[in-house]
Motif scaffolding. Structure first.
Motif, PDB file in Angstrom:
ATOM      1  N   GLN A 154      -6.008  -3.550   6.149  1.00 11.04           N
ATOM      2  CA  GLN A 154      -7.024  -2.720   6.794  1.00 11.04           C
ATOM      3  C   GLN A 154      -6.786  -2.789   8.296  1.00 11.04           C
ATOM      4  N   GLY A 185      -7.002   2.835  10.006  1.00 13.49           N
ATOM      5  CA  GLY A 185      -6.936   3.147   8.582  1.00 13.49           C
ATOM      6  C   GLY A 185      -6.207   2.055   7.824  1.00 13.49           C
ATOM      7  N   THR A 186      -5.024   2.385   7.294  1.00 11.95           N
ATOM      8  CA  THR A 186      -4.296   1.466   6.427  1.00 11.95           C
ATOM      9  C   THR A 186      -2.841   1.324   6.855  1.00 11.95           C
ATOM     10  N   SER A 212      -8.291   5.254   4.301  1.00 12.66           N
ATOM     11  CA  SER A 212      -8.515   3.927   3.736  1.00 12.66           C
ATOM     12  C   SER A 212      -7.663   3.758   2.483  1.00 12.66           C
ATOM     13  N   THR A 213      -7.626   2.532   1.964  1.00 10.11           N
ATOM     14  CA  THR A 213      -6.871   2.276   0.742  1.00 10.11           C
ATOM     15  C   THR A 213      -7.463   3.042  -0.440  1.00 10.11           C
TER      16      THR A 213
END
Length: 165
Positions: free
Chosen positions: A131, A135-136, A156-157
């Motif tokens: 994280q 974002g990712t 995000s994931t």
């Protein structure tokens, strides 16, 4: 009369060579990746494609964003081993990436990642997802457990949709 004909022929030759100019490929100069900010030359994965092309004009190919495009469209830098997936809002850096990373992530040992990113949000045998503020960050490992691929996404994931190309 001879001068008129000679001048006419010279003009025709000049026009023919003027339209056959050599065209060079745009250069990106230094390609700088900031892993903590999630950008390449300050172009984030969710930026407008035209903005990305301005900041990184040396792309090899471009596929218009949309559902009819493979993976939703992309800007590809094949000779430098990275690509932007513009509809899916992520960028991939391959193991032969030609540029400068602000941390030596490509080729890093899996055990060294905690010092930079803490614990991963998700992990598997061949990858880990972190994280980040933007974002990712996903890192992939080769058989020697060294980082050989990096994905930075503004999603995000739970939201990210990776392309299988």
């Amino acid at each position: 009369m001879f001068r008129l004909i000679t001048s006419f022929i010279a003009c025709l030759m000049l026009l023919a060579t003027a339209s056959a100019q050599l065209k060079t490929k745009q250069d990106c100069n230094l390609i700088a990746v900031d892993v903590y900010k999630g950008w390449i030359n300050e172009a984030k994965p969710n930026a407008d494609p035209e903005q990305i092309k301005v900041k990184l004009p040396c792309f090899n190919s471009f596929e218009k964003e949309g559902n009819e495009s493979k993976c939703g469209g992309g800007i590809y830098y094949d000779d430098k081993d990275f690509k932007f997936y513009i509809q899916r809002d992520y960028v991939v850096l391959g193991e032969k990436f030609k540029g400068k990373l602000n941390i030596p992530l490509l080729g890093a040992k899996r055990d060294d990642l905690f010092a930079w990113f803490g614990n991963p949000k998700l992990k598997d045998a061949n990858w880990e997802a972190y994280q980040m503020q933007y974002g990712t960050l996903i890192v992939y490992f080769n058989a020697k457990k060294l980082v050989n691929k990096i994905i930075m996404s503004t999603k995000s994931t739970e939201e990210i949709d990776l392309c299988t190309d």
